[in-house]
Design a protein around this motif. Sequence first.
Motif, PDB file in Angstrom:
ATOM      1  N   ILE A 392       0.820  -1.219   0.000  1.00 48.36           N
ATOM      2  CA  ILE A 392       0.000   0.000   0.000  1.00 48.36           C
ATOM      3  C   ILE A 392       0.853   1.269   0.000  1.00 48.36           C
ATOM      4  O   ILE A 392       0.559   2.215  -0.738  1.00 48.36           O
ATOM      5  CB  ILE A 392      -0.990  -0.003   1.173  1.00 48.36           C
ATOM      6  N   GLU A 396       0.511   4.050  -2.903  1.00 43.51           N
ATOM      7  CA  GLU A 396       0.193   5.462  -2.671  1.00 43.51           C
ATOM      8  C   GLU A 396       1.188   6.356  -3.394  1.00 43.51           C
ATOM      9  O   GLU A 396       0.814   7.343  -4.036  1.00 43.51           O
ATOM     10  CB  GLU A 396       0.203   5.762  -1.175  1.00 43.51           C
ATOM     11  N   LEU A 401      -3.729   4.202  -5.463  1.00 39.58           N
ATOM     12  CA  LEU A 401      -4.686   3.936  -4.396  1.00 39.58           C
ATOM     13  C   LEU A 401      -6.127   3.995  -4.888  1.00 39.58           C
ATOM     14  O   LEU A 401      -6.977   3.224  -4.440  1.00 39.58           O
ATOM     15  CB  LEU A 401      -4.491   4.928  -3.244  1.00 39.58           C
ATOM     16  N   SER A 433      -8.537   4.832   2.353  1.00 39.33           N
ATOM     17  CA  SER A 433      -7.292   5.556   2.602  1.00 39.33           C
ATOM     18  C   SER A 433      -7.571   7.045   2.745  1.00 39.33           C
ATOM     19  O   SER A 433      -8.550   7.565   2.195  1.00 39.33           O
ATOM     20  CB  SER A 433      -6.307   5.331   1.452  1.00 39.33           C
ATOM     21  N   THR A 465      -8.966   6.163   9.290  1.00 36.15           N
ATOM     22  CA  THR A 465      -7.871   6.337  10.242  1.00 36.15           C
ATOM     23  C   THR A 465      -8.126   7.555  11.108  1.00 36.15           C
ATOM     24  O   THR A 465      -8.761   8.526  10.692  1.00 36.15           O
ATOM     25  CB  THR A 465      -6.529   6.513   9.510  1.00 36.15           C
TER      26      THR A 465
END
Length: 591
Positions: A392, A396, A401, A433, A465
């Motif tokens: 990942i 990115e 992504l 994300s 997140t």
Amino acid sequence: MGAGRRRPPNGEKPVRPKRFPSSSPATLTRAPIDVQTLDALGVAVCIADATDEELPLLYVNPAFERLTGWSAEEAIGRNCTFLQGPDTDPVAVGGLREALRRGREYRVTLRNHKRDGTAFWNDLTVTPVVGADGEITAFAGVLVDVTARHTERERAQEQVRRLEFFDPLTGLPNRSQLESRLRAAVTRARRRGLCVALLLVDLDNFKLVNDSLGHTAGDRLLRRIAGRLRGAEGGDGLLARHGGDEFLMLLADLAPGRAEKSARAAAAELAERLGKPFTVAGAEFHVECSIGISIFPEDADGPEALMQHADSAMYQSKGRGRAASTVYAGVTHDPLERLSLSSRLRRAIAGDELELHFQPIVWTGSGRLHSMEALLRWQDPERGLVQPDGFIPAAEEMGLLDPIGNWVIEALAAQLNEWRGLGLHPRVSFNVSPRELHRPDFAIELGERLRAFGIDPAVLTMELTESATLREPERIGPLLHDLRALGLQLAIDDFGAGWSSLARLRSLPVQMLKIDRSFLREIPEDPEAGAIVRAVIALSDALGMTTVAEGVEQPVQQHFLAAQGCPLSQGRLFGDALPAPAMTERLRSET
């Protein structure tokens, strides 16, 4: 009742209550109030003269004297504002004053002070006393001591507030505090013509400690490493834990022409401090580190670029054989290697190499399945099954992504439809994300795609997140409201890992908090870790959210969480992430 009456504004008819014959306590025996009953009550009662703008007290009962420490002789004739202090909420007092002016009943919680200066919290209910002629003659106040309740709440909030700026494992400042200091240092350096250096320290092969001795021993070693590294930053620097086995060091206010020398000297001291071996669980470990250095303004024009370039320089150090320090030179990875990885990732997205696994989320008490979290895996022909952290970050950097996020939604929708055809209707969480949240059309496009696949958003929980959710509330807040309007549930993942903010959290339409797994590792041995988990559960309950504890690996942790009222848990104790066929069998067995 804690506030003097004010004259009504021009044009408003003032209340003209009937005056008591005198302001002595004896007067109350002729009022429609049973003084003997009030004297016998276990809660504090006071009565103020409503016919006097100063609202002097006419009566206080013995419970009032016990609660406040003021005798009846000392209190009678004074306004209740004598109980207030500089920390009494002026907004609450203003609302009380307005209610008294209008002659209305009012309930409020106030922080007041006893005769000896000790603070206490009380729930205050003020009720007008109406005479036979219909006029207000007095105000009766009932004070209920709720200090214990507020003390526990303040303690929990203080523990959670500490998570905003300090790493609970090492006690070092966390990334949130460092980035705040970094922004201030860069601003100051621009103004004064100074330099700033940022060092990213990554421990080499630390994973071997966790794999061989377990995460508990690994955490003990991290604490000891942090203890050795403290002080290497000097008087104008800051050492912080970046997360995992990485640390950040900020060197501020460096003189031009000497910044690189100072940064290299700090890196050498860090390596030297780690030179002596560590003994953990009877085994001796030699710890080395790879360090990346970035300098403002030579290497970067702002805080974000400094962070990115320090990270790139750290990977350059690892490419040199580890145990090295490198100043950013503008080249991140070998171009051929980057081209190869980019081609393989694009092939994985277009082909059949990505897959979803599903980890159970269970009811803490019973261990029975509540829902599941969809987790991405890459079946790489060259490396085998690769976890997200293995590809990942590269995706990115390469701008992949968005297509990966699109693949996840399509694969998840297909799997839900397959389960629906089998008569299975699980709730599933999935991750997005921070980069995806920057797309202005993200919520609209997601809603359209779910409708196209025939998926009810109500069965989905989107995990975000903590940094992405709480760092930019002004921009992210409206997007979250749009996502919530679709019918999605919203969860903050890894809560407490470095960006906790009560003020921001309260303003967001979030239904679930997932406690970061790092807090569970030391339970029940570490009382502080247990206190932090209790505080997060209490905070989640107070905000009307559901709590999920991540990283539960031992039955004793499950018992602890159940005792604290944590409803949901996930971790190896309840099952690793399973491929879809295996999860289908579990769903059938528990349906």
